[in-house]
Design a protein around this motif. Structure first.
Motif, PDB file in Angstrom:
ATOM      1  N   LEU A   1       0.809  -1.226   0.000  1.00 15.20           N
ATOM      2  CA  LEU A   1       0.000   0.000   0.000  1.00 15.20           C
ATOM      3  C   LEU A   1       0.839   1.272   0.000  1.00 15.20           C
ATOM      4  O   LEU A   1       0.327   2.354  -0.292  1.00 15.20           O
ATOM      5  CB  LEU A   1      -0.965   0.000   1.188  1.00 15.20           C
ATOM      6  CG  LEU A   1      -2.070  -1.060   1.131  1.00 15.20           C
ATOM      7  CD1 LEU A   1      -2.949  -0.977   2.375  1.00 15.20           C
ATOM      8  CD2 LEU A   1      -2.915  -0.896  -0.124  1.00 15.20           C
TER       9      LEU A   1
ATOM     10  N   ASP B   1       0.812   2.884  -3.235  1.00 11.56           N
ATOM     11  CA  ASP B   1      -0.411   3.670  -3.434  1.00 11.56           C
ATOM     12  C   ASP B   1      -0.237   5.082  -2.876  1.00 11.56           C
ATOM     13  O   ASP B   1      -0.756   6.045  -3.444  1.00 11.56           O
ATOM     14  CB  ASP B   1      -1.615   2.990  -2.776  1.00 11.56           C
ATOM     15  CG  ASP B   1      -2.023   1.712  -3.481  1.00 11.56           C
ATOM     16  OD1 ASP B   1      -1.653   1.529  -4.668  1.00 11.56           O
ATOM     17  OD2 ASP B   1      -2.714   0.884  -2.855  1.00 11.56           O
ATOM     18  N   ARG B   2       0.475   5.203  -1.781  1.00  7.99           N
ATOM     19  CA  ARG B   2       0.750   6.542  -1.221  1.00  7.99           C
ATOM     20  C   ARG B   2       1.659   7.338  -2.152  1.00  7.99           C
ATOM     21  O   ARG B   2       1.490   8.551  -2.309  1.00  7.99           O
ATOM     22  CB  ARG B   2       1.382   6.431   0.162  1.00  7.99           C
ATOM     23  CG  ARG B   2       0.390   5.905   1.203  1.00  7.99           C
ATOM     24  CD  ARG B   2       0.920   5.981   2.596  1.00  7.99           C
ATOM     25  NE  ARG B   2       1.131   7.389   2.990  1.00  7.99           N
ATOM     26  CZ  ARG B   2       1.898   7.748   4.000  1.00  7.99           C
ATOM     27  NH1 ARG B   2       2.515   6.842   4.735  1.00  7.99           N
ATOM     28  NH2 ARG B   2       2.050   9.026   4.305  1.00  7.99           N
TER      29      ARG B   2
ATOM     30  N   ARG C   1       1.713   6.913  -5.403  1.00  8.42           N
ATOM     31  CA  ARG C   1       0.805   7.262  -6.507  1.00  8.42           C
ATOM     32  C   ARG C   1      -0.046   8.478  -6.122  1.00  8.42           C
ATOM     33  O   ARG C   1      -0.239   9.397  -6.929  1.00  8.42           O
ATOM     34  CB  ARG C   1      -0.083   6.086  -6.878  1.00  8.42           C
ATOM     35  CG  ARG C   1      -0.996   6.363  -8.063  1.00  8.42           C
ATOM     36  CD  ARG C   1      -1.809   5.153  -8.490  1.00  8.42           C
ATOM     37  NE  ARG C   1      -0.921   4.182  -9.142  1.00  8.42           N
ATOM     38  CZ  ARG C   1      -0.529   3.028  -8.602  1.00  8.42           C
ATOM     39  NH1 ARG C   1      -0.946   2.669  -7.403  1.00  8.42           N
ATOM     40  NH2 ARG C   1       0.273   2.220  -9.253  1.00  8.42           N
ATOM     41  N   ALA C   2      -0.555   8.499  -4.901  1.00  2.40           N
ATOM     42  CA  ALA C   2      -1.357   9.635  -4.431  1.00  2.40           C
ATOM     43  C   ALA C   2      -0.512  10.910  -4.409  1.00  2.40           C
ATOM     44  O   ALA C   2      -1.024  11.997  -4.699  1.00  2.40           O
ATOM     45  CB  ALA C   2      -1.931   9.334  -3.047  1.00  2.40           C
TER      46      ALA C   2
ATOM     47  N   SER D   1       8.013   1.380  -7.085  1.00  4.46           N
ATOM     48  CA  SER D   1       7.388   2.531  -7.743  1.00  4.46           C
ATOM     49  C   SER D   1       7.656   2.504  -9.246  1.00  4.46           C
ATOM     50  O   SER D   1       6.785   2.854 -10.043  1.00  4.46           O
ATOM     51  CB  SER D   1       7.892   3.835  -7.135  1.00  4.46           C
ATOM     52  OG  SER D   1       7.508   3.924  -5.775  1.00  4.46           O
TER      53      SER D   1
END
Length: 112
Positions: free
Chosen positions: A22, A25-26, A28-29, A76
């Motif tokens: 996850l 995902d951070r 990506r955010a 990433s």
């Protein structure tokens, strides 16, 4: 660049387990929250790669942190958030210095 450098530093400081899926995902955010909306999201990838390079430079004095941050940079890159060639170039520099080796980025070559 400042957005990515500060954002990545915050992710690194606030996350206990950087290997958790996850965390990407951070990252990506972080890309999606850039203050300047780019026509193509990948255009900001090099700035994120520079932020990873900056953190890798700081972490070079602490091998466990270096490996963890490098692994996040690799994950990433696999997610298309940073250029793979940037991660590979960072690996080459760190390997030459004897600080890191990663077979995912630089697989061993078979000799005939």
């Amino acid at each position: 660049f400042e957005h990515y450098a500060l954002g990545l530093r915050e992710i690194l400081a606030q996350t206990d387990d950087l290997a958790h899926p996850l965390v990407v995902d951070r990252v990506r955010a972080l890309r999606e929250s850039a203050p300047v909306v780019l026509q193509r999201p990948f255009w900001g990838a090099q700035f994120l790669a520079m932020a990873f390079g900056h953190e890798l430079g700081f972490a070079s004095a602490h091998p466990p942190a270096l490996k963890t941050i490098f692994d996040l940079a690799s994950a990433s890159a696999e997610a298309g958030l940073v250029p793979f060639h940037s991660v590979r170039a960072a690996h080459g520099q760190l390997k030459r210095l004897g600080l890191l080796s990663c077979e995912l980025v630089d697989p061993p070559q078979e000799r005939d």
